[in-house]
Design a protein around this motif. Structure first.
Motif, PDB file in Angstrom:
ATOM      1  N   PHE A  66       0.844  -1.190   0.000  1.00 33.92           N
ATOM      2  CA  PHE A  66       0.000   0.000   0.000  1.00 33.92           C
ATOM      3  C   PHE A  66       0.881   1.243   0.000  1.00 33.92           C
ATOM      4  O   PHE A  66       1.938   1.269   0.645  1.00 33.92           O
ATOM      5  CB  PHE A  66      -0.924   0.009   1.205  1.00 33.92           C
ATOM      6  N   PRO A  67       0.465   2.296  -0.709  1.00 28.42           N
ATOM      7  CA  PRO A  67       1.312   3.492  -0.863  1.00 28.42           C
ATOM      8  C   PRO A  67       1.795   4.086   0.459  1.00 28.42           C
ATOM      9  O   PRO A  67       2.945   4.508   0.556  1.00 28.42           O
ATOM     10  CB  PRO A  67       0.396   4.477  -1.609  1.00 28.42           C
ATOM     11  N   PHE A  68       0.932   4.083   1.486  1.00 25.85           N
ATOM     12  CA  PHE A  68       1.327   4.690   2.757  1.00 25.85           C
ATOM     13  C   PHE A  68       2.500   3.944   3.379  1.00 25.85           C
ATOM     14  O   PHE A  68       3.497   4.540   3.807  1.00 25.85           O
ATOM     15  CB  PHE A  68       0.143   4.718   3.718  1.00 25.85           C
ATOM     16  N   PHE A  69       2.404   2.589   3.439  1.00 21.41           N
ATOM     17  CA  PHE A  69       3.451   1.787   4.064  1.00 21.41           C
ATOM     18  C   PHE A  69       4.696   1.671   3.191  1.00 21.41           C
ATOM     19  O   PHE A  69       5.812   1.537   3.705  1.00 21.41           O
ATOM     20  CB  PHE A  69       2.925   0.395   4.394  1.00 21.41           C
ATOM     21  N   SER A  70       4.541   1.691   1.867  1.00 24.53           N
ATOM     22  CA  SER A  70       5.681   1.489   0.967  1.00 24.53           C
ATOM     23  C   SER A  70       6.715   2.598   1.084  1.00 24.53           C
ATOM     24  O   SER A  70       7.862   2.413   0.666  1.00 24.53           O
ATOM     25  CB  SER A  70       5.190   1.397  -0.483  1.00 24.53           C
ATOM     26  N   GLN A  71       6.350   3.719   1.667  1.00 24.56           N
ATOM     27  CA  GLN A  71       7.288   4.831   1.808  1.00 24.56           C
ATOM     28  C   GLN A  71       8.388   4.539   2.822  1.00 24.56           C
ATOM     29  O   GLN A  71       9.497   5.062   2.709  1.00 24.56           O
ATOM     30  CB  GLN A  71       6.540   6.100   2.217  1.00 24.56           C
TER      31      GLN A  71
END
Length: 265
Positions: A66-71
């Motif tokens: 998910f974009p939030f965690f992938s950061q």
């Protein structure tokens, strides 16, 4: 001697969600204690117990996509586990009279919510962390005393670990390249015991020794070599009474120290 022989039977099964003691009631007859005992055990099984149902343990992985965690994370998983069980023991006397001896229902989410993180490189090292939110309730019936002891437990905890190889630490005029590890545990647990007395047929709550315990435990371990390591640690434990508890004594414990380990072969 057959006139004194008794036998015990223990049974149990997993169940769906347990009932609420606050809504518990049974048919009370002041002139028939034996019947009251049968009534309260039957009511406990039907009202606090539940239908047979399997427990579960669930793990969801791949949340790092998910974009939030992938950061910031390489791996993120979510855990949920449900445990609920009904148990009873019965005594059968020489006259084949079946006497319920004890009954209990245990229900717990352990965890209700669990998150496990493996972060991207931080300061050249590896960082992992875990968050847990647990809750549980235990109901135990004493048929002879016509009482139900309820213990509700809620807990949250955070655990973090950081490790790095080749850490540069100037010591005694030398520049050492060794391994270092930081660990942190922070948790808070609340226990609320209540004894519900039904001796007159009415529910009378008697509050027990409830407490809230806070733990804070950081530590640092440094490996000078494969045979020599040292660890600095600190432990903080604080115990406080819960809202309606008068007998739990507030107390705080602080402990710290240095451990040095030398391996001789």
């Amino acid at each position: 001697n057959p006139t004194t022989k008794t036998s015990s039977i223990y049974t149990g099964n997993t169940i769906l969600f347990a009932g609420d003691v606050e809504k518990f009631s049974y048919e009370f007859n002041p002139d028939n204690p034996a019947q009251n005992r049968r009534n309260i055990t039957s009511a406990f099984k039907s009202q606090i117990g539940s239908i047979p149902f399997p427990n579960w343990s669930l793990t969801i992985s791949g949340l790092e996509k998910f974009p939030f965690f992938s950061q910031f994370a390489n791996s993120v998983t979510l855990d949920n586990s449900f445990i609920s069980e009904y148990k009873e023991s019965r005594l059968i006397d020489i006259n084949s009279y079946d006497i319920p001896n004890s009954q209990s229902v245990i229900q717990a989410f352990s965890p209700l919510l669990g998150l496990n993180f493996s972060f991207k490189e931080v300061l050249g090292g590896n960082l992992t962390s875990t968050f847990r939110l647990n809750s549980g309730t235990t109901n135990t019936l004493n048929p002879i005393g016509a009482s139900i002891q309820t213990i509700k437990t809620n807990e949250w905890s955070i655990i973090a670990n950081f490790s790095k190889s080749g850490f540069n630490l100037p010591l005694f005029g030398l520049s050492l390249q060794n391994d270092i590890a930081f660990a942190l545990t922070f948790s808070r647990t609340t226990n609320n015991p209540v004894n519900y007395e039904f001796g007159t047929g009415q529910r009378v709550p008697v509050f027990g020794n409830g407490s809230t315990v806070t733990n804070f435990n950081p530590s640092i371990q440094y490996s000078l070599s494969s045979k020599v390591s040292m660890q600095f640690f600190y432990k903080y434990i604080k115990t406080e009474p819960t809202g309606q508890t008068l007998t739990t004594v507030p107390r705080t414990t602080n402990e710290g120290g240095l451990n040095i380990r030398i391996t001789i072969q």
